[in-house]
Design an enzyme around this catalytic site. Structure first.
Site, PDB file in Angstrom:
ATOM      1  N   ASP A 165      -2.368 -13.174   5.562  1.00  0.00           N
ATOM      2  CA  ASP A 165      -3.612 -12.419   5.390  1.00  0.00           C
ATOM      3  C   ASP A 165      -4.164 -12.112   6.779  1.00  0.00           C
ATOM      4  N   SER A 197      -6.968   5.937  12.757  1.00  0.00           N
ATOM      5  CA  SER A 197      -7.344   6.933  11.747  1.00  0.00           C
ATOM      6  C   SER A 197      -8.203   8.055  12.314  1.00  0.00           C
ATOM      7  N   TYR A 246     -16.039   1.768   8.102  1.00  0.00           N
ATOM      8  CA  TYR A 246     -14.571   1.814   8.203  1.00  0.00           C
ATOM      9  C   TYR A 246     -14.148   2.480   9.519  1.00  0.00           C
ATOM     10  N   GLU A 298     -10.646   9.108  10.894  1.00  0.00           N
ATOM     11  CA  GLU A 298     -12.042   8.759  10.605  1.00  0.00           C
ATOM     12  C   GLU A 298     -12.784   8.345  11.879  1.00  0.00           C
ATOM     13  N   LEU A 340      -0.246  -2.031   8.940  1.00  0.00           N
ATOM     14  CA  LEU A 340      -0.811  -1.058   7.993  1.00  0.00           C
ATOM     15  C   LEU A 340      -1.849  -1.704   7.065  1.00  0.00           C
ATOM     16  N   GLN A 386      -8.725  -2.776   4.776  1.00  0.00           N
ATOM     17  CA  GLN A 386      -9.610  -2.291   3.705  1.00  0.00           C
ATOM     18  C   GLN A 386      -9.758  -0.819   4.049  1.00  0.00           C
ATOM     19  N   SER A 387      -9.113   0.069   3.278  1.00  0.00           N
ATOM     20  CA  SER A 387      -8.945   1.456   3.726  1.00  0.00           C
ATOM     21  C   SER A 387      -9.806   2.473   2.982  1.00  0.00           C
ATOM     22  N   LYS A 405     -12.063   0.840  12.618  1.00  0.00           N
ATOM     23  CA  LYS A 405     -10.799   1.424  13.109  1.00  0.00           C
ATOM     24  C   LYS A 405     -10.885   1.723  14.615  1.00  0.00           C
ATOM     25  N   GLY A 435       0.821  -1.212   0.000  1.00  0.00           N
ATOM     26  CA  GLY A 435       0.000   0.000   0.000  1.00  0.00           C
ATOM     27  C   GLY A 435       0.856   1.264   0.000  1.00  0.00           C
ATOM     28  N   GLN A 436       0.166   2.411  -0.012  1.00  0.00           N
ATOM     29  CA  GLN A 436       0.888   3.696  -0.014  1.00  0.00           C
ATOM     30  C   GLN A 436       1.858   3.797   1.166  1.00  0.00           C
TER      31      GLN A 436
HETATM   32  P1  NAP Z   1      -3.703   1.333   1.194  1.00  0.00           P
HETATM   33  O1  NAP Z   1      -2.838   2.029   0.185  1.00  0.00           O
HETATM   34  O2  NAP Z   1      -5.128   1.068   0.850  1.00  0.00           O
HETATM   35  O3  NAP Z   1      -2.985  -0.054   1.555  1.00  0.00           O
HETATM   36  C1  NAP Z   1      -3.651  -1.042   2.289  1.00  0.00           C
HETATM   37  C2  NAP Z   1      -2.770  -2.263   2.382  1.00  0.00           C
HETATM   38  O4  NAP Z   1      -3.478  -3.267   3.129  1.00  0.00           O
HETATM   39  C3  NAP Z   1      -2.420  -2.921   1.037  1.00  0.00           C
HETATM   40  O5  NAP Z   1      -1.075  -3.330   1.059  1.00  0.00           O
HETATM   41  C4  NAP Z   1      -3.346  -4.123   0.999  1.00  0.00           C
HETATM   42  O6  NAP Z   1      -2.841  -5.207   0.230  1.00  0.00           O
HETATM   43  C5  NAP Z   1      -3.347  -4.503   2.481  1.00  0.00           C
HETATM   44  N1  NAP Z   1      -4.458  -5.396   2.832  1.00  0.00           N
HETATM   45  C6  NAP Z   1      -5.764  -5.254   2.535  1.00  0.00           C
HETATM   46  N2  NAP Z   1      -6.458  -6.261   3.026  1.00  0.00           N
HETATM   47  C7  NAP Z   1      -5.598  -7.090   3.659  1.00  0.00           C
HETATM   48  C8  NAP Z   1      -5.708  -8.326   4.332  1.00  0.00           C
HETATM   49  N3  NAP Z   1      -6.878  -8.956   4.493  1.00  0.00           N
HETATM   50  N4  NAP Z   1      -4.592  -8.904   4.854  1.00  0.00           N
HETATM   51  C9  NAP Z   1      -3.391  -8.308   4.703  1.00  0.00           C
HETATM   52  N5  NAP Z   1      -3.212  -7.123   4.060  1.00  0.00           N
HETATM   53  C10 NAP Z   1      -4.309  -6.537   3.537  1.00  0.00           C
HETATM   54  O7  NAP Z   1      -3.700   2.138   2.563  1.00  0.00           O
HETATM   55  P2  NAP Z   1      -2.685   3.282   3.095  1.00  0.00           P
HETATM   56  O8  NAP Z   1      -3.176   4.605   2.660  1.00  0.00           O
HETATM   57  O9  NAP Z   1      -1.297   2.865   2.802  1.00  0.00           O
HETATM   58  O10 NAP Z   1      -2.960   3.206   4.657  1.00  0.00           O
HETATM   59  C11 NAP Z   1      -2.214   2.320   5.507  1.00  0.00           C
HETATM   60  C12 NAP Z   1      -2.984   2.081   6.767  1.00  0.00           C
HETATM   61  O11 NAP Z   1      -3.207   3.309   7.446  1.00  0.00           O
HETATM   62  C13 NAP Z   1      -4.371   1.463   6.570  1.00  0.00           C
HETATM   63  O12 NAP Z   1      -4.631   0.639   7.697  1.00  0.00           O
HETATM   64  C14 NAP Z   1      -5.293   2.657   6.600  1.00  0.00           C
HETATM   65  O13 NAP Z   1      -6.593   2.262   6.974  1.00  0.00           O
HETATM   66  C15 NAP Z   1      -4.612   3.522   7.625  1.00  0.00           C
HETATM   67  N6  NAP Z   1      -4.782   4.956   7.518  1.00  0.00           N
HETATM   68  C16 NAP Z   1      -4.547   5.591   6.343  1.00  0.00           C
HETATM   69  C17 NAP Z   1      -4.647   6.973   6.283  1.00  0.00           C
HETATM   70  C18 NAP Z   1      -4.363   7.719   5.005  1.00  0.00           C
HETATM   71  O14 NAP Z   1      -4.742   8.893   4.918  1.00  0.00           O
HETATM   72  N7  NAP Z   1      -3.658   7.137   4.050  1.00  0.00           N
HETATM   73  C19 NAP Z   1      -4.987   7.714   7.438  1.00  0.00           C
HETATM   74  C20 NAP Z   1      -5.191   7.028   8.631  1.00  0.00           C
HETATM   75  C21 NAP Z   1      -5.081   5.646   8.674  1.00  0.00           C
HETATM   76  P3  NAP Z   1      -3.224  -5.418  -1.334  1.00  0.00           P
HETATM   77  O15 NAP Z   1      -2.194  -4.641  -2.094  1.00  0.00           O
HETATM   78  O16 NAP Z   1      -3.111  -6.893  -1.483  1.00  0.00           O
HETATM   79  O17 NAP Z   1      -4.620  -4.899  -1.523  1.00  0.00           O
HETATM   80  O1  F7E Z   2     -12.271  11.388   0.727  1.00  0.00           O
HETATM   81  C1  F7E Z   2     -14.788  13.779  -0.524  1.00  0.00           C
HETATM   82  C2  F7E Z   2     -15.297  12.659   0.360  1.00  0.00           C
HETATM   83  O2  F7E Z   2     -11.805   9.080  -0.060  1.00  0.00           O
HETATM   84  C3  F7E Z   2     -11.992  12.659   1.274  1.00  0.00           C
HETATM   85  C4  F7E Z   2      -8.611   7.119   3.845  1.00  0.00           C
HETATM   86  O3  F7E Z   2      -7.215   7.056   3.689  1.00  0.00           O
HETATM   87  O4  F7E Z   2      -8.456   9.181   5.042  1.00  0.00           O
HETATM   88  C5  F7E Z   2      -9.047   8.564   3.918  1.00  0.00           C
HETATM   89  O5  F7E Z   2     -10.466   8.606   4.017  1.00  0.00           O
HETATM   90  C6  F7E Z   2     -13.212  13.566   1.144  1.00  0.00           C
HETATM   91  C7  F7E Z   2     -14.523  12.939   1.632  1.00  0.00           C
HETATM   92  O6  F7E Z   2     -10.611  10.009   1.980  1.00  0.00           O
HETATM   93  C8  F7E Z   2     -15.015  12.601  -3.936  1.00  0.00           C
HETATM   94  O7  F7E Z   2     -16.723  12.717   0.503  1.00  0.00           O
HETATM   95  C9  F7E Z   2     -15.624  14.349  -2.823  1.00  0.00           C
HETATM   96  O8  F7E Z   2     -15.221  13.862   2.419  1.00  0.00           O
HETATM   97  O9  F7E Z   2      -9.992  10.833  -0.229  1.00  0.00           O
HETATM   98  P1  F7E Z   2     -11.138  10.275   0.511  1.00  0.00           P
HETATM   99  P2  F7E Z   2     -11.340   9.779   3.389  1.00  0.00           P
HETATM  100  O10 F7E Z   2     -12.704   9.270   3.231  1.00  0.00           O
HETATM  101  O11 F7E Z   2     -11.156  11.025   4.183  1.00  0.00           O
HETATM  102  C10 F7E Z   2      -8.769   8.588   6.317  1.00  0.00           C
HETATM  103  C11 F7E Z   2      -8.009   9.348   7.374  1.00  0.00           C
HETATM  104  C12 F7E Z   2      -8.538   7.123   6.332  1.00  0.00           C
HETATM  105  O12 F7E Z   2      -8.174   6.555   7.356  1.00  0.00           O
HETATM  106  C13 F7E Z   2      -8.989   6.374   5.129  1.00  0.00           C
HETATM  107  O13 F7E Z   2      -8.365   5.088   5.066  1.00  0.00           O
HETATM  108  O14 F7E Z   2     -13.399  13.850  -0.234  1.00  0.00           O
HETATM  109  N1  F7E Z   2     -14.991  13.523  -1.951  1.00  0.00           N
HETATM  110  N2  F7E Z   2     -15.656  13.803  -4.041  1.00  0.00           N
HETATM  111  C14 F7E Z   2     -14.589  12.426  -2.617  1.00  0.00           C
HETATM  112  N3  F7E Z   2     -13.917  11.337  -2.205  1.00  0.00           N
HETATM  113  C15 F7E Z   2     -13.638  10.386  -3.127  1.00  0.00           C
HETATM  114  N4  F7E Z   2     -12.922   9.292  -2.745  1.00  0.00           N
HETATM  115  N5  F7E Z   2     -14.048  10.502  -4.432  1.00  0.00           N
HETATM  116  C16 F7E Z   2     -14.741  11.595  -4.891  1.00  0.00           C
HETATM  117  O15 F7E Z   2     -15.097  11.673  -6.059  1.00  0.00           O
END
Ligand code: NAP
Ligand code: F7E
Length: 326
Positions: free
Chosen positions: A59, A126, A150, A128, A81, A84-85, A154, A14-15
């Site tokens: 997994d 998160s 979600y 969220e 990390l 299902q994000s 979390k 993932g990212q």
């Molecule tokens: P991401 O790009 O969606 O990556 C998610 C990772 O989880 C991928 O490597 C995915 O593997 C793996 N995964 C999904 N289902 C799994 C399972 N059943 N078993 C093992 N691995 C699994 O998410 P990210 O943005 O890097 O975020 C990393 C973590 O931080 C996540 O837990 C997310 O919820 C949390 N988070 C993210 C943000 C944000 O803004 N980015 C903010 C707060 C918290 P595949 O490649 O196989 O799908």
């Molecule tokens: O939406 C609005 C949408 O999907 C941000 C995940 O990494 O951060 C992420 O969750 C905002 C929302 O991120 C579209 O309604 C408008 O208000 O980029 P997002 P998220 O839902 O904030 C948290 C911290 C996590 O933990 C999560 O894993 O943008 N929005 N128009 C849209 N969003 C999407 N995706 N697509 C649109 O077309």
């Protein structure tokens, strides 16, 4: 086993997993990552680390695979990390989201208890969880009010991490990270959807961008800065929970305006509002207070909002222009 420090990352494809693997390999760690079995290759974000990270199949749904991954890698640090994000998918697959993102945390903590309770554990919590926010800005003490399956999953993962720390004395830390983005962000998240569309429109590959709620406001930082906070949390004398955020909030509309302006385009001519992207329950505004992380971890975000937007647009322009040349 080498004498180097070892870390295991779930979600390495993932990212955040890819940026954290970059950071830890640079610090001299032996890095292991868990991957799910897939019928096609999905290691695009970590291809540049080929030979520098070791991949193990596991997994979060499968207890035995997690235990085996720990037995094979014998890590000092585990970063959970994997999840299902994507928030909208959590309404269409709420049970799966609870299993991956919620109960998966317990499975991993149980595996740690079985294999080596001395392992230091990081949980990716998160913003969220704050959802319909109870106070502004949000801190480690702000009560949770999640607005999506979600967010609910979390919150479970967060509290089970706290509970295992308090019940069993595990070194378990939870990072409450606000949104963080990068050129490696999944294309379905709004920031990357915008930067990708801007690049396509600029290169004549598309004409419009369909978005949902443009008034939503988020505290957006750069993922490369945020993975450093994860590592710092596991280097402290005592485990704890930390909010990681920039302290600024911006609307989706502001992101759109900056991204289009950076490419010399007018959003009015291309952006269309589409109710298909509205959510059953929205998180209107998030803004974090990371004072505790700044004071105790010495962590500060280094990338500004404008730098983040421009970095993402530039990266998508370069990627699509190079693909078009090929
Ligand atoms: P991401 O790009 O969606 O990556 C998610 C990772 O989880 C991928 O490597 C995915 O593997 C793996 N995964 C999904 N289902 C799994 C399972 N059943 N078993 C093992 N691995 C699994 O998410 P990210 O943005 O890097 O975020 C990393 C973590 O931080 C996540 O837990 C997310 O919820 C949390 N988070 C993210 C943000 C944000 O803004 N980015 C903010 C707060 C918290 P595949 O490649 O196989 O799908
Ligand atoms: O939406 C609005 C949408 O999907 C941000 C995940 O990494 O951060 C992420 O969750 C905002 C929302 O991120 C579209 O309604 C408008 O208000 O980029 P997002 P998220 O839902 O904030 C948290 C911290 C996590 O933990 C999560 O894993 O943008 N929005 N128009 C849209 N969003 C999407 N995706 N697509 C649109 O077309």
């Amino acid at each position: 086993m080498s004498g180097r420090r070892r870390a295991l990352i779930t979600g390495i494809t993932g990212q955040d997993g890819s940026y954290l693997a970059d950071l830890l390999t640079d610090k001299g760690y032996e890095v292991f990552g868990t991957v799910r079995r897939s019928s096609s290759e999905n290691s695009e974000r970590i291809n540049h680390l080929h030979g520098r990270v070791q991949l193990l199949q596991a997994d979060l749904l499968d207890q035995a695979s997690l235990t085996m991954a720990l037995q094979e890698s014998r890590p000092h640090e585990v970063y959970n990390l994997g999840a299902q994000s994507f928030v909208p998918t959590s309404w269409s697959q709420p049970v799966l989201t609870a299993e991956f993102t919620g109960v998966g945390v317990t499975r991993l903590l149980e595996a740690i208890r079985t294999v080596d309770p001395g392992i230091r554990f990081y949980q990716a919590s998160s913003s969220e969880m704050f959802g319909k926010v109870r106070e502004v800005p949000q801190t480690e003490l702000t009560p949770f009010y999640p607005r999506s399956p979600y967010g609910v999953a979390k919150a479970y993962g967060h509290f089970i991490t706290v509970n295992y720390r308090e019940s069993y004395g595990l070194y378990a830390a939870s990072g409450i990270l606000f949104n963080h983005e990068s050129p490696r962000r999944g294309l379905e998240f709004v920031t990357r959807k915008i930067s990708d569309a801007v690049a396509r429109i600029k290169l004549g590959l598309a004409t419009e961008l369909r978005l949902g709620n443009m008034d939503a406001e988020r505290d957006w930082g750069f993922a490369g800065d945020y993975v450093e906070a994860m590592w710092l949390m596991l280097q402290q004398p005592e485990p704890s929970d930390y909010v990681i955020a920039t302290g600024e909030t911006h609307s989706v509309r502001e992101f759109v305006d900056l991204a289009f302006a950076h490419a010399g385009l007018d959003p009015e001519r291309h952006v269309v509002t589409d109710p298909a992207f509205l959510r059953p329950a929205e998180v209107d505004q998030l803004i974090g207070d990371s004072s505790r992380a700044r004071a105790e971890l010495g962590w500060v975000p280094r990338t500004s909002f404008t730098e983040l937007v421009e970095m993402m647009v530039d990266a998508d322009l370069a990627r699509l222009a190079s693909a078009a040349r090929v």
